[in-house]
Design a protein around this motif. Structure first.
Motif, PDB file in Angstrom:
ATOM      1  N   GLY A 135      55.795  50.524  38.510  1.00 44.88           N
ATOM      2  CA  GLY A 135      55.121  51.483  39.370  1.00 44.88           C
ATOM      3  C   GLY A 135      55.913  51.697  40.644  1.00 44.88           C
ATOM      4  O   GLY A 135      57.089  52.076  40.607  1.00 44.88           O
ATOM      5  N   HIS A 148      59.330  48.449  47.777  1.00 44.06           N
ATOM      6  CA  HIS A 148      57.995  48.964  47.463  1.00 44.06           C
ATOM      7  C   HIS A 148      57.897  50.371  48.024  1.00 44.06           C
ATOM      8  O   HIS A 148      58.050  50.582  49.219  1.00 44.06           O
ATOM      9  N   ARG A 203      50.798  39.205  48.511  1.00 39.23           N
ATOM     10  CA  ARG A 203      49.908  40.360  48.349  1.00 39.23           C
ATOM     11  C   ARG A 203      49.900  41.215  49.609  1.00 39.23           C
ATOM     12  O   ARG A 203      49.904  42.449  49.537  1.00 39.23           O
ATOM     13  N   GLU A 208      48.481  44.718  49.128  1.00 38.24           N
ATOM     14  CA  GLU A 208      47.368  44.483  48.210  1.00 38.24           C
ATOM     15  C   GLU A 208      46.151  43.855  48.870  1.00 38.24           C
ATOM     16  O   GLU A 208      45.177  43.551  48.190  1.00 38.24           O
ATOM     17  N   ARG A 214      46.974  45.174  42.833  1.00 37.28           N
ATOM     18  CA  ARG A 214      47.718  46.110  41.976  1.00 37.28           C
ATOM     19  C   ARG A 214      48.651  45.359  41.037  1.00 37.28           C
ATOM     20  O   ARG A 214      48.812  45.742  39.878  1.00 37.28           O
ATOM     21  N   TYR A 215      49.265  44.298  41.523  1.00 36.76           N
ATOM     22  CA  TYR A 215      50.272  43.597  40.731  1.00 36.76           C
ATOM     23  C   TYR A 215      49.875  42.157  40.397  1.00 36.76           C
ATOM     24  O   TYR A 215      50.020  41.727  39.251  1.00 36.76           O
ATOM     25  N   HIS A 217      47.231  39.391  39.852  1.00 36.55           N
ATOM     26  CA  HIS A 217      45.819  39.245  39.557  1.00 36.55           C
ATOM     27  C   HIS A 217      45.447  37.773  39.430  1.00 36.55           C
ATOM     28  O   HIS A 217      46.207  36.972  38.874  1.00 36.55           O
ATOM     29  N   SER A 229      51.083  47.578  35.259  1.00 41.52           N
ATOM     30  CA  SER A 229      50.390  48.865  35.227  1.00 41.52           C
ATOM     31  C   SER A 229      48.895  48.659  35.193  1.00 41.52           C
ATOM     32  O   SER A 229      48.427  47.544  35.010  1.00 41.52           O
TER      33      SER A 229
END
Length: 229
Positions: A135, A148, A203, A208, A214-215, A217, A229
């Motif tokens: 992404g 990023h 994060r 985040e 987003r990436y 978890h 994704s």
């Protein structure tokens, strides 16, 4: 010869740690205050900073934050035994690792060597493309660079190593213990809070915080996984 900046106000502790580090082949400059240490940061250009949290004048936590604003040098903080809250705050402020006073020479040397190795090799033995995109996130494993949305992301050694380890296997859940051993080369279970603090910092740098990740978890009760994704 690795350069180590030691910031410690206790003269006896400072001498002992300095001698131990020099015995192991490091070039060491010592400072007794945070202000003096920040001056040496510019002139000495250390590879690793060993930082006491309890300092006169400028507190160690503020010194840690100031260093992180300027440099992505490795930081190992020294804490008093039982100061777990200060330790966690220190890790979240940007420290890569910690040792507990009274400092054992062999433990400190092991942590310093592990920190110095973190950027010397990829975090996984699996062959990966030189540059990969997830992404808005681009990771150059050969160049150890992360961007990023097209902007470089300044990552501390542990943050970069953690991102490399997680992104090497997208979708795979890695336990905190697995990440601890892969990134920090520790095996002591009590150090898993290093992982949580580093994930929080990472994060934040990837934008985040304050929303759904987003990436990176969290898998409750186990660890973390990277999703592209």
């Amino acid at each position: 010869m690795p350069r180590i900046l030691l910031i410690e106000d206790d003269a006896a502790v400072r001498r002992g740690v300095q001698l131990a580090l020099r015995h192991h082949g490091h070039d060491v400059v010592a400072a007794s205050t945070g202000e003096e240490g920040l001056q040496h940061l510019v002139s000495f250009r250390p590879d690793v900073v060993v930082l006491d949290l309890m300092l006169p004048g400028m507190p160690g936590l503020d010194v840690c934050r100031r260093i992180r604003e300027r440099e992505q040098v490795g930081i190992i903080m020294m804490t008093a035994k039982g100061d777990s809250i200060d330790m966690i705050v220190g890790l979240e402020a940007g420290a890569d690792d910690y040792v507990v006073k009274p400092v054992q020479s062999r433990v400190l040397e092991a942590r310093v060597r592990a920190l110095l190795r973190r950027l010397d090799a990829p975090a996984s033995g699996v062959a990966r493309p030189r540059t990969e995109s997830h992404g808005d996130l681009t990771i150059d494993r050969a160049g150890m660079l992360v961007t990023h949305r097209g902007r470089p992301v300044g990552l501390a050694p542990s943050e970069l190593r953690l991102l490399l380890a997680l992104s090497a296997a997208p979708g795979q859940v890695l336990s905190r213990q697995q990440l601890l051993e892969a990134v920090w080369e520790h095996s002591y279970h009590g150090d898993i809070r290093l992982v949580d603090a580093c994930v929080k910092r990472l994060r934040g740098k990837l934008g985040e915080l304050g929303g759904a990740p987003r990436y990176i978890h969290t898998v409750r009760g186990f660890g973390y996984c990277f999703r592209s994704s």
